[in-house]
Each structure stands twice: as structure tokens, then as C-alpha cells.
Design a protein around this motif. Structure first.
Motif, PDB file in Angstrom:
ATOM      1  N   GLU A 163      -2.087  -3.417   4.481  1.00  0.00           N
ATOM      2  CA  GLU A 163      -1.120  -3.585   5.570  1.00  0.00           C
ATOM      3  C   GLU A 163      -1.833  -3.676   6.909  1.00  0.00           C
ATOM      4  OE1 GLU A 163       2.002  -0.664   5.370  1.00  0.00           O
ATOM      5  OE2 GLU A 163       2.540  -1.249   3.334  1.00  0.00           O
ATOM      6  N   SER A 181      -4.406   6.183   3.229  1.00  0.00           N
ATOM      7  CA  SER A 181      -3.667   4.922   3.262  1.00  0.00           C
ATOM      8  C   SER A 181      -2.233   4.985   2.721  1.00  0.00           C
ATOM      9  CB  SER A 181      -4.460   3.806   2.597  1.00  0.00           C
ATOM     10  OG  SER A 181      -4.512   4.013   1.225  1.00  0.00           O
ATOM     11  N   GLU A 239      -0.267   5.505   5.765  1.00  0.00           N
ATOM     12  CA  GLU A 239      -0.510   4.643   6.914  1.00  0.00           C
ATOM     13  C   GLU A 239       0.062   3.267   6.638  1.00  0.00           C
ATOM     14  OE1 GLU A 239      -1.561   5.614   9.679  1.00  0.00           O
ATOM     15  OE2 GLU A 239      -2.447   7.551   9.223  1.00  0.00           O
ATOM     16  N   GLY A 240      -0.267   2.327   7.515  1.00  0.00           N
ATOM     17  CA  GLY A 240       0.199   0.966   7.338  1.00  0.00           C
ATOM     18  C   GLY A 240       1.363   0.668   8.243  1.00  0.00           C
ATOM     19  N   ASN A 252      -0.643  -0.503  -6.163  1.00  0.00           N
ATOM     20  CA  ASN A 252      -1.799  -0.272  -5.295  1.00  0.00           C
ATOM     21  C   ASN A 252      -1.683   1.087  -4.610  1.00  0.00           C
ATOM     22  OD1 ASN A 252      -3.748  -0.251  -3.292  1.00  0.00           O
ATOM     23  ND2 ASN A 252      -3.495  -2.422  -2.789  1.00  0.00           N
ATOM     24  N   PRO A 253      -2.566   2.035  -4.969  1.00  0.00           N
ATOM     25  CA  PRO A 253      -2.464   3.371  -4.369  1.00  0.00           C
ATOM     26  C   PRO A 253      -2.899   3.412  -2.900  1.00  0.00           C
ATOM     27  CG  PRO A 253      -3.976   3.366  -6.266  1.00  0.00           C
ATOM     28  CD  PRO A 253      -3.644   1.943  -5.958  1.00  0.00           C
ATOM     29  N   HIS A 254      -3.452   2.312  -2.389  1.00  0.00           N
ATOM     30  CA  HIS A 254      -3.920   2.311  -0.995  1.00  0.00           C
ATOM     31  C   HIS A 254      -3.217   1.245  -0.165  1.00  0.00           C
ATOM     32  CE1 HIS A 254      -7.986   3.905  -2.730  1.00  0.00           C
ATOM     33  NE2 HIS A 254      -7.096   4.872  -2.592  1.00  0.00           N
ATOM     34  N   PRO A 255      -1.899   1.265  -0.103  1.00  0.00           N
ATOM     35  CA  PRO A 255      -1.186   0.168   0.568  1.00  0.00           C
ATOM     36  C   PRO A 255      -1.492   0.051   2.055  1.00  0.00           C
ATOM     37  CG  PRO A 255       0.309   1.991   0.117  1.00  0.00           C
ATOM     38  CD  PRO A 255      -0.988   2.315  -0.567  1.00  0.00           C
ATOM     39  N   GLY A 256      -1.869   1.148   2.684  1.00  0.00           N
ATOM     40  CA  GLY A 256      -2.099   1.114   4.128  1.00  0.00           C
ATOM     41  C   GLY A 256      -3.254   0.216   4.523  1.00  0.00           C
ATOM     42  N   LEU A 257      -4.234   0.046   3.624  1.00  0.00           N
ATOM     43  CA  LEU A 257      -5.398  -0.769   3.988  1.00  0.00           C
ATOM     44  C   LEU A 257      -5.024  -2.242   4.087  1.00  0.00           C
ATOM     45  CD1 LEU A 257      -8.228   0.849   1.809  1.00  0.00           C
ATOM     46  CD2 LEU A 257      -7.622   1.295   4.170  1.00  0.00           C
TER      47      LEU A 257
END
Ligand code: NAD
Ligand code: ZN
Ligand code: ZN
Lengths: 162, 389
Positions: B115, A156, A159-160, B108-113
Motif C-alpha cells: 500500500e 505493516s 499501516e498502509g 499477504n500478511p504485510h499489506p502495508g508495504l
């Protein structure tokens, strides 16, 4: 884990990926059914990716030296600084250098740019990287849904929609 | 150490896990004194919030003592007795500087989720799924707290552990609903949900000058607390028609401000409840917005609705026409606790905000699975099951 729980997690994890993938499809443009203004705006894997950092360009790149995460990609990318409106600092943008391609593929370079921009922002604003590894965790069985969640979480930062 | 882990939908287990360590300079380790269940955990437990992983340590509303600090910590020190905000704030980004701390860009270490799901990511939160960063939660003996200087607040002497623990989440959440919902002197406020969050929203509304506050629920013990301890009026929705009753009690206008503190698992006796049950079961809808719909329909023309209840995805039959034609203001947020907690601790110390009564069931961490069962079914008058590791 019950069948139901596997389904729920997989479905939702799927939704998270779908969002990201849909965004990427828009960025890459050209697909027949989605040709429209978004495609032109979003462009391709070559387009600029931008973060706004609450700092002056001199704080972000003292004497022109890029922050480490971006400096590591120096050969592969070009970088642009612009003042953000409303005293919000600096818009820091990066994109693949014309002709430069990462050994693997162009998507990989886009991923590296996303991560490098985010990490640069975190280091300059917060003084450290957002992280939580290693940390306490209970038994993590290797179920298919669990592996999907793990893989998505791991990927993640790269990604995004950035 | 022992920690309460989510092991699958509606499954919890106390497991032996590694102790946390300091990973970044602004971190601290907090030895947890009390950690409470929250309505948000029920959405995680039931699999309504995506991105849970078996083995995740639950818990985000807690207080304790700092036992170790990183090299970059300036304000907090070992030995401090603190309450920690559920969300993490770097203190420096645009959102943190502007008091919108749960939206922090850098924790937040998981920004892609986030987003992927929402178009942008929230900040980090303890024990609250991979979407808010996958941080280990506080239902454990020790917890690592990033950015301790901005996230932990010394508890005034005279405030007990049972009072202080709710300043981590329920109290600032309720206050934010009233504050950002725009409650002002003379207002009539309706609050859906008489759990910890709804009760705190009701109390905040009164302190901000509301002349009448009506709390809506169906659980008698909670409605009794809302009346006798918070000092609000109550309305039992299983007993009457909410919309008609609210009109009657508000001079035919409807509430000036409506605060929804129920969330995506709302229960109802209205026909749309069955509709939502079927749609969520078939995954055609992820959340049940029963109370949000009702709040929108009930609010007076030009009034405002604040959604405190947590929603994770998509809802159906959303009365956008009512929002538009009645000129409503609709707002929502995960709690921006950092801007309120010091003031709220002072108010708790001064006796203005009662909180201790929410801790109806205090128990050892080993009993946490039982505690959650009780909290989920609201058995034995449980308002919050609180764990002492
Ligand atoms: N915004 C935030 O940052 C934040 C923080 C904490 C909690 N929350 C959310 O706030 C909500 C409430 O939390 P809580 O700890 O008080 O939960 P809780 O489960 O203890 O309370 C919810 C209450 O709502 C009542 N209810 C259910 N359906 C209703 C309806 N149709 N009308 C009126 N009342 C109804 C239930 O009987 C219950 O008393 C949850 O959704 C939680 O996730 C949000
Ligand atoms: Zn909570
Ligand atoms: Zn921040």
C-alpha cells in the motif's frame, strides 16, 4: 552486507514508509503545504476506515455480534455497515468513538482499527489469517537496513492507506 | 533442512534452516521435487525489488508431493503430486472470484508495504520479498503452502517433473500475457524476451490463433529454441533496428499485440540504455523500461501492449504520448495462474505446449548459487537453472 546493499534496502524501505507516511499526513490534514481537497476527504485519525467484505451483514455480525478482532475494540470504536455496490458484499467501516482515546495515543487506535478490519475480513472471507510466523529462515544479521525491513514488515498489518 | 537463502545483493547461500510447519487449517506441506529459478529472482538477487531481508528463502516456481495437510483441507491429500501456483489465492475475495488471483486481498500478511509503494497490496507469493508477504520460498526441501486447495494442481500422468514445474509460473504468465493482451485469430504478435516467460507467451499466442509471432532477443540459443521448439519467427535486436524490422515484417502496421517479457533490467544497444543505467545507478529511477518503451512505439495504432516483465517502482521517459495518440491499450499483472493452470497442464500433457526444454540445467540444491550465477550471466546457454532438493 555491502554498503551498497544497505543503501538500496534502506532507500526502498524508506520509500515504502514514505508512501505510508505521506498517506497518513494527508489523512491527518491541516499541514500548510498540503491543504487541499484531499485533506478534507481524508480527514483525521478519526475518519472512517473501510473494508469491503464479500458477505452479508448477518454473516459478518450474526445477531449483531461483531467479529472478534473488532469486538475486542468494542468500547473504543463505532462501526457502520453498508451494502457494497455491484453485489460486492458489505462495506464494513470503523472509527474511534467520539471522545474515546486509546491509552497510548490516537495513532495507536488507528493502527488497531486497521489491523482489526483486515483481520475481520480475512477471517470471514478466507476463514483464516494471513500469516507466516514461524517459518524457515536463514541467518538474519542485525544490520541497520535489515532491522528497518523487519520493523516495517512487523508493523505493516497496521499501516498502509486503509 | 537445506534451503537457498538470499544473504545480500548478488549473494546467495545454501543454509540449514528449520522445517516448515502447518500454521493454519488450509495449509499443507509440500516436499519439493523440482524448483526453478525465474527471471523475477534476478531482480530480487540484484536488489532491484525492495523489501528483501538477509535470510529470506528464495524460489516461487515449483512442484512436489503433499506430505501433510491441515484440518481444513478438503480437495488435496497427502501423496498428491502437484504443481503449486507462485501466488496465493484465498478463493473467496472479490479478486479471487473474478480470476484476478495475484491480487488476492487475504493472503499477504504485510499489506502495508504494498500500500505504501503502490497504493494497494498484491496477494502473497512464495520467496518474493516482504512486499508479497515475506513467505519462505521453494528452493528448499519442504515448503508450507497456504490455501492448498486453491493453490495446488494435480499433475496428469505422463507429464514429467521437468515439464510440470513450469506450469507453476512461466506457462500461466505467458498465457495470461496473450490472453489478457487480447490475442485473437489472425493477429501478429511481437514478444520481447526469449526467456521462459517470453517463449511461453509466444506459444500461447500461437494457440490463441495468432498468424505470425515474432520473438525478440539477442541470445542465439534462446532464439533457436523460440524458432525450433516454439515455432515462432525471431528477431535478433543486436543485429538490426527493431522498429524498422518489425514494420517491414508487419506490412508497415506494427504488431497487433506486443508482449513485454523482459522486465526492469532490460538491456539495449539504444542510447536510452545508457541514460537508464546512469539514472538507476544514481537512484533517480528504479527500473529500466527499455523494452516497454520499444513495445509501445512499435505497436500498431489501436493495438495493445501487455507488460509481463516485473517492475518495482518508477520509470523515466515513459512514452505516454504514444499510448494516448495511438489509442493503445496497456495492461499488466502479476500472473493470475489459478484460472489457467488446470487447462495448461492438459495442454502440456497433449503436447501443445513444450516446456521441458527450458530446464537446460538441472542440479542439486547444493549447487543453486552456481546455478543462479549461470542463469544470471546466461552462461552455457542456460535458460533456467532448476534445483532438485
Ligand atoms: N508477470 C508475472 O507474473 C511474471 C512471472 C514470471 C516472470 N515475470 C517476469 O518476466 C520477465 C522474464 O522472465 P524470464 O524468466 O523469462 O527471464 P529471463 O531473464 O530468463 O529472460 C529475459 C530475456 O530478456 C532478454 N532481453 C533483455 N533486454 C531485452 C530487450 N531490450 N529486448 C528484448 N529482449 C531483451 C534477455 O536477453 C533474456 O533472454 C522478468 O522480468 C520476470 O520478472 C513476470
Ligand atoms: Zn517467476
Ligand atoms: Zn482472495
Amino acid at each position: 552486507m555491502s554498503k551498497k546493499s544497505v543503501f538500496v534496502i534502506a532507500a526502498v524501505a524508506g520509500a515504502a514508509v514514505a508512501g505510508t507516511v505521506a498517506a497518513r499526513r494527508l489523512r491527518q490534514g491541516g499541514s500548510e503545504d498540503s491543504a487541499g481537497p484531499d485533506d478534507q476527504v481524508e480527514g483525521s485519525t478519526d475518519r472512517w476506515r473501510v473494508v469491503t467484505i464479500a458477505a452479508d451483514p448477518e454473516q459478518i455480525a450474526p445477531e449483531g455480534r461483531l467479529p472478534t478482532p473488532l469486538a475486542d475494540l468494542d468500547e473504543l470504536i463505532e462501526v457502520r455497515f453498508e451494502p457494497a455496490p455491484g453485489d460486492r458484499g458489505t462495506e464494513l467501516a470503523a472509527r474511534p468513538r467520539a471522545g474515546a482515546s486509546h491509552p497510548d495515543d490516537q495513532n495507536d487506535l488507528a493502527r488497531m482499527i486497521r489491523r482489526a478490519l483486515r483481520e475481520s475480513k480475512q477471517l470471514i472471507e478466507a476463514g483464516e489469517l494471513a500469516t507466516n510466523e514461524p517459518q524457515p529462515e536463514g541467518h538474519r544479521p542485525a544490520t541497520p537496513a535489515g532491522l528497518v525491513v523487519d520493523a516495517l514488515s512487523r508493523r505493516s498489518p497496521e499501516e498502509g492507506v486503509l | 533442512m537445506k534451503a537457498l537463502c538470499w544473504t545480500g545483493i548478488n549473494k546467495l547461500q545454501v543454509e540449514d534452516v528449520d522445517e516448515p510447519t502447518i500454521l493454519e487449517p488450509r495449509d499443507a506441506i509440500v516436499k519439493v521435487t523440482l524448483s526453478t529459478s525465474c527471471g523475477s529472482d534476478l531482480h530480487l538477487l540484484g536488489g532491484y525489488v525492495p523489501g528483501m531481508r538477509a535470510g529470506d528463502v528464495l524460489g516461487h516456481e515449483f512442484m512436489g508431493e503433499i506430505v501433510a495437510v491441515g484440518s481444513g483441507v478438503e480437495k488435496r491429500k497427502v501423496g498428491d503430486r502437484v504443481v503449486v501456483c507462485s501466488f496465493m489465492s484465498c478463493g473467496q475475495c472479490f479478486y479471487c472470484v473474478n480470476g484476478l488471483t495475484s491480487l488476492c486481498d487475504n493472503t499477504n500478511p504485510h499489506p502495508g508495504l504494498g500500500e505504501g509503494l503502490f497504493g494497494a497490496s498484491t496477494g502473497g507469493c512464495f520467496g518474493y520479498s516482504q512486499i508479497t508477504g515475506g513467505f519462505a520460498g521453494s528452493h528448499a526441501e519442504y515448503v508450507r503452502v497456504p490455501h492448498i486447495d486453491t493453490g495446488a494442481f494435480p499433475i496428469p500422468d505422463g507429464v514429467t517433473d521437468e515439464q510440470a514445474v513450469f506450469a507453476s509460473d512461466a506457462v500461466p504468465t505467458g498465457w495470461m500475457g496473450a490472453d489478457l493482451g487480447g490475442v485473437k485469430p489472425g493477429d501478429v504478435v511481437a514478444v520481447w524476451g526469449a526467456g521462459g516467460v517470453g517463449q511461453m507467451a509466444a506459444r500461447a499466442s500461437m494457440l490463441l490463433g495468432a498468424e505470425k509471432v515474432i520473438v525478440i532477443d539477442r541470445l542465439p540459443e534462446r532464439l533457436e529454441q523460440a524458432r525450433s521448439i516454439i515455432g515462432a519467427e525471431t528477431l535478433d535486436y543486436s543485429d538490426t533496428e527493431v522498429m524498422a524490422e518489425l514494420r517491414e515484417r508487419t506490412g508497415g502496421r506494427g504488431p497487433d499485440v506486443s508482449i513485454e517479457a523482459v522486465g526492469m533490467e532490460a538491456h539495449s544497444e539504444r542510447p536510452d540504455y545508457l541514460y537508464d543505467r546512469v539514472k538507476t545507478a544514481l537512484k533517480l529511477e528504479t527500473d529500466r523500461p527499455t523494452a516497454v518503451r520499444e513495445a509501445i512505439m512499435a505497436t500498431r495504432k489501436g493495438g495493445s501492449v501487455f507488460v509481463l516483465g516485473v517492475f518495482g517502482g518508477l520509470v523515466d521517459k515513459f512514452p505516454l504520448g504514444a499510448v494516448m495518440n495511438k489509442g493503445l491499450t496497456l495492461r499488466s499483472a502479476q500472473q493470475h495462474g489459478h484460472r489457467y493452470i488446470p487447462m495448461l497442464l492438459e495442454r502440456i500433457a497433449a503436447g501443445e505446449i513444450p516446456t521441458g526444454h527450458l530446464a537446460t540445467h538441472v542440479m542439486p540444491l547444493a549447487d543453486a548459487p552456481k546455478g543462479y550465477e549461470m542463469f544470471k550471466t546466461k552462461d552455457d546457454g542456460c535458460v533456467r537453472a532448476v534445483f532438485r532438493p
